[in-house]
Design a protein around this motif. Structure first.
Motif, PDB file in Angstrom:
ATOM      1  N   UNK A   1       0.824  -1.211   0.000  1.00 22.85           N
ATOM      2  CA  UNK A   1       0.000   0.000   0.000  1.00 22.85           C
ATOM      3  C   UNK A   1       0.857   1.259   0.000  1.00 22.85           C
ATOM      4  N   UNK A   2       2.174   1.111   0.043  1.00 20.23           N
ATOM      5  CA  UNK A   2       3.063   2.261  -0.004  1.00 20.23           C
ATOM      6  C   UNK A   2       3.599   2.373  -1.424  1.00 20.23           C
ATOM      7  N   UNK A   3       3.352   3.490  -2.028  1.00 19.62           N
ATOM      8  CA  UNK A   3       3.669   3.694  -3.434  1.00 19.62           C
ATOM      9  C   UNK A   3       5.131   4.088  -3.622  1.00 19.62           C
ATOM     10  N   UNK A   4       5.703   3.824  -4.807  1.00 21.35           N
ATOM     11  CA  UNK A   4       7.100   4.164  -5.063  1.00 21.35           C
ATOM     12  C   UNK A   4       7.356   5.668  -5.096  1.00 21.35           C
ATOM     13  N   UNK A   5       6.375   6.462  -5.470  1.00 15.06           N
ATOM     14  CA  UNK A   5       6.456   7.929  -5.393  1.00 15.06           C
ATOM     15  C   UNK A   5       5.167   8.417  -4.737  1.00 15.06           C
ATOM     16  N   UNK A   6       5.203   9.623  -4.216  1.00 13.62           N
ATOM     17  CA  UNK A   6       4.065  10.135  -3.461  1.00 13.62           C
ATOM     18  C   UNK A   6       3.129  11.016  -4.283  1.00 13.62           C
ATOM     19  N   UNK A   7       3.654  11.773  -5.209  1.00  8.82           N
ATOM     20  CA  UNK A   7       2.847  12.753  -5.952  1.00  8.82           C
ATOM     21  C   UNK A   7       2.522  12.223  -7.346  1.00  8.82           C
ATOM     22  N   UNK A   8       1.230  12.062  -7.631  1.00  9.19           N
ATOM     23  CA  UNK A   8       0.768  11.472  -8.882  1.00  9.19           C
ATOM     24  C   UNK A   8      -0.175  12.419  -9.606  1.00  9.19           C
ATOM     25  N   UNK A   9       0.020  12.504 -10.911  1.00 12.15           N
ATOM     26  CA  UNK A   9      -0.972  13.148 -11.761  1.00 12.15           C
ATOM     27  C   UNK A   9      -1.918  12.043 -12.203  1.00 12.15           C
ATOM     28  N   UNK A  10      -3.211  12.284 -12.108  1.00 10.97           N
ATOM     29  CA  UNK A  10      -4.200  11.258 -12.436  1.00 10.97           C
ATOM     30  C   UNK A  10      -4.975  11.683 -13.671  1.00 10.97           C
ATOM     31  N   UNK A  11      -4.928  10.844 -14.705  1.00  5.26           N
ATOM     32  CA  UNK A  11      -5.764  11.004 -15.898  1.00  5.26           C
ATOM     33  C   UNK A  11      -6.651   9.771 -15.966  1.00  5.26           C
ATOM     34  N   UNK A  12      -7.783   9.840 -15.252  1.00  4.12           N
ATOM     35  CA  UNK A  12      -8.571   8.644 -15.036  1.00  4.12           C
ATOM     36  C   UNK A  12      -9.899   8.556 -15.726  1.00  4.12           C
ATOM     37  N   UNK A  13     -10.270   9.540 -16.534  1.00  3.70           N
ATOM     38  CA  UNK A  13     -11.580   9.536 -17.201  1.00  3.70           C
ATOM     39  C   UNK A  13     -12.684   9.259 -16.173  1.00  3.70           C
ATOM     40  N   UNK A  14     -13.442   8.175 -16.358  1.00  8.32           N
ATOM     41  CA  UNK A  14     -14.544   7.842 -15.447  1.00  8.32           C
ATOM     42  C   UNK A  14     -14.053   7.389 -14.081  1.00  8.32           C
ATOM     43  N   UNK A  15     -12.786   7.033 -13.974  1.00 11.48           N
ATOM     44  CA  UNK A  15     -12.220   6.578 -12.701  1.00 11.48           C
ATOM     45  C   UNK A  15     -11.428   7.667 -11.984  1.00 11.48           C
ATOM     46  N   UNK A  16     -11.564   8.907 -12.404  1.00 14.92           N
ATOM     47  CA  UNK A  16     -10.778   9.996 -11.829  1.00 14.92           C
ATOM     48  C   UNK A  16     -10.929  10.069 -10.307  1.00 14.92           C
TER      49      UNK A  16
ATOM     50  N   UNK B   1       3.831  16.821 -10.089  1.00 16.08           N
ATOM     51  CA  UNK B   1       3.830  15.356  -9.991  1.00 16.08           C
ATOM     52  C   UNK B   1       5.204  14.737 -10.216  1.00 16.08           C
ATOM     53  N   UNK B   2       5.420  13.605  -9.547  1.00 15.70           N
ATOM     54  CA  UNK B   2       6.607  12.784  -9.759  1.00 15.70           C
ATOM     55  C   UNK B   2       6.347  11.712 -10.815  1.00 15.70           C
ATOM     56  N   UNK B   3       5.073  11.334 -10.963  1.00 18.85           N
ATOM     57  CA  UNK B   3       4.680  10.304 -11.927  1.00 18.85           C
ATOM     58  C   UNK B   3       3.217  10.523 -12.308  1.00 18.85           C
ATOM     59  N   UNK B   4       2.791   9.799 -13.329  1.00 16.53           N
ATOM     60  CA  UNK B   4       1.422   9.925 -13.822  1.00 16.53           C
ATOM     61  C   UNK B   4       0.810   8.548 -13.932  1.00 16.53           C
ATOM     62  N   UNK B   5      -0.456   8.459 -13.575  1.00 19.39           N
ATOM     63  CA  UNK B   5      -1.224   7.243 -13.826  1.00 19.39           C
ATOM     64  C   UNK B   5      -2.289   7.616 -14.853  1.00 19.39           C
ATOM     65  N   UNK B   6      -2.291   6.884 -15.968  1.00 19.82           N
ATOM     66  CA  UNK B   6      -3.194   7.195 -17.075  1.00 19.82           C
ATOM     67  C   UNK B   6      -4.036   5.966 -17.389  1.00 19.82           C
ATOM     68  N   UNK B   7      -5.347   6.140 -17.370  1.00 15.00           N
ATOM     69  CA  UNK B   7      -6.253   5.055 -17.742  1.00 15.00           C
ATOM     70  C   UNK B   7      -6.278   4.976 -19.257  1.00 15.00           C
ATOM     71  N   UNK B   8      -5.931   3.805 -19.778  1.00 17.03           N
ATOM     72  CA  UNK B   8      -5.883   3.617 -21.228  1.00 17.03           C
ATOM     73  C   UNK B   8      -7.237   3.202 -21.795  1.00 17.03           C
ATOM     74  N   UNK B   9      -7.934   2.315 -21.079  1.00 20.37           N
ATOM     75  CA  UNK B   9      -9.248   1.878 -21.566  1.00 20.37           C
ATOM     76  C   UNK B   9     -10.110   1.396 -20.406  1.00 20.37           C
ATOM     77  N   UNK B  10     -11.403   1.579 -20.593  1.00 20.53           N
ATOM     78  CA  UNK B  10     -12.403   1.084 -19.647  1.00 20.53           C
ATOM     79  C   UNK B  10     -13.456   0.354 -20.464  1.00 20.53           C
ATOM     80  N   UNK B  11     -13.653  -0.913 -20.175  1.00 20.52           N
ATOM     81  CA  UNK B  11     -14.644  -1.718 -20.888  1.00 20.52           C
ATOM     82  C   UNK B  11     -15.694  -2.185 -19.883  1.00 20.52           C
ATOM     83  N   UNK B  12     -16.888  -1.608 -19.963  1.00 14.65           N
ATOM     84  CA  UNK B  12     -17.981  -1.950 -19.050  1.00 14.65           C
ATOM     85  C   UNK B  12     -19.031  -2.751 -19.801  1.00 14.65           C
ATOM     86  N   UNK B  13     -19.541  -3.796 -19.154  1.00 12.23           N
ATOM     87  CA  UNK B  13     -20.571  -4.638 -19.778  1.00 12.23           C
ATOM     88  C   UNK B  13     -21.647  -4.988 -18.768  1.00 12.23           C
ATOM     89  N   UNK B  14     -22.852  -5.130 -19.263  1.00  5.68           N
ATOM     90  CA  UNK B  14     -23.967  -5.666 -18.481  1.00  5.68           C
ATOM     91  C   UNK B  14     -24.550  -6.807 -19.292  1.00  5.68           C
TER      92      UNK B  14
END
Length: 174
Positions: A37-52, A72-85
């Motif tokens: 639960x401890x991340x390699x860096x502390x400051x993240x830029x989030x590009x999460x679309x629906x998961x922001x 930010x020290x790093x960025x987390x970017x959501x590449x794709x989200x596939x939702x189904x019902x």
């Protein structure tokens, strides 16, 4: 008083204490207290679309901070989200009984403009009961399930972020 009856009262009195001690002795941990639960860096830029929002919340729970791209020290970017019902079960009378709600998320961490670590994936599935007679709260229940699915997917992605240094250095921290 017989020794057996005396032992019963003692066990009843200390049952909670014995249960807590036995759980701690077997390595039991509450959610959120693991080493990853401890991340390699502390400051993240989030590009999460629906998961922001769920990603930002999960980062905060894992000792990270969502910040702007400048800080930010790093960025987390959501590449794709596939939702189904999908239809999950049908009764013998050919009536719909349950839906299967599923979401597959792929994301990538970036550091200094370069992909950092492996592609991160999260697969979350939930079963939603369905009944024609209970139509009133069905939409609200489905919305709550989707919210829970997004939160779980974000937590899975952030949990995987904790292993990035181990992926790149063969187990040693940078």
């Amino acid at each position: 008083m017989t020794p057996l009856l005396l032992m019963y009262f003692i066990m009843k009195k200390y049952f909670i204490l014995l249960t807590a001690l036995s759980l701690s002795a077997c390595g039991f941990h509450l959610k959120g207290t693991y080493a990853y639960d401890h991340l390699p860096v502390q400051k993240w830029q989030v590009n999460g679309d629906a998961l922001q929002q769920p990603l930002e919340t999960a980062l905060r729970h894992a000792s990270g901070y969502p910040v702007s791209s400048v800080e930010s020290d790093a960025e987390i970017r959501v590449l794709s989200i596939d939702s189904k019902r999908d239809i999950y079960t049908i009764t013998r009378g050919a009536k719909l009984n349950e839906y299967l709600l599923s979401m597959r998320v792929t994301a990538q961490a970036f550091r200094d403009g370069q992909a950092w670590g492996n592609v991160l994936t999260a697969n979350v599935r939930r079963v939603m009961p369905y009944s024609d007679r209970e139509a009133l709260g069905r939409d609200d229940e489905e919305a709550l399930l989707w919210q829970e699915i997004r939160r779980d997917a974000a937590e899975q992605i952030v949990r995987q972020l904790g292993f990035i240094n181990q992926q790149n250095t063969g187990g040693a921290a940078q």
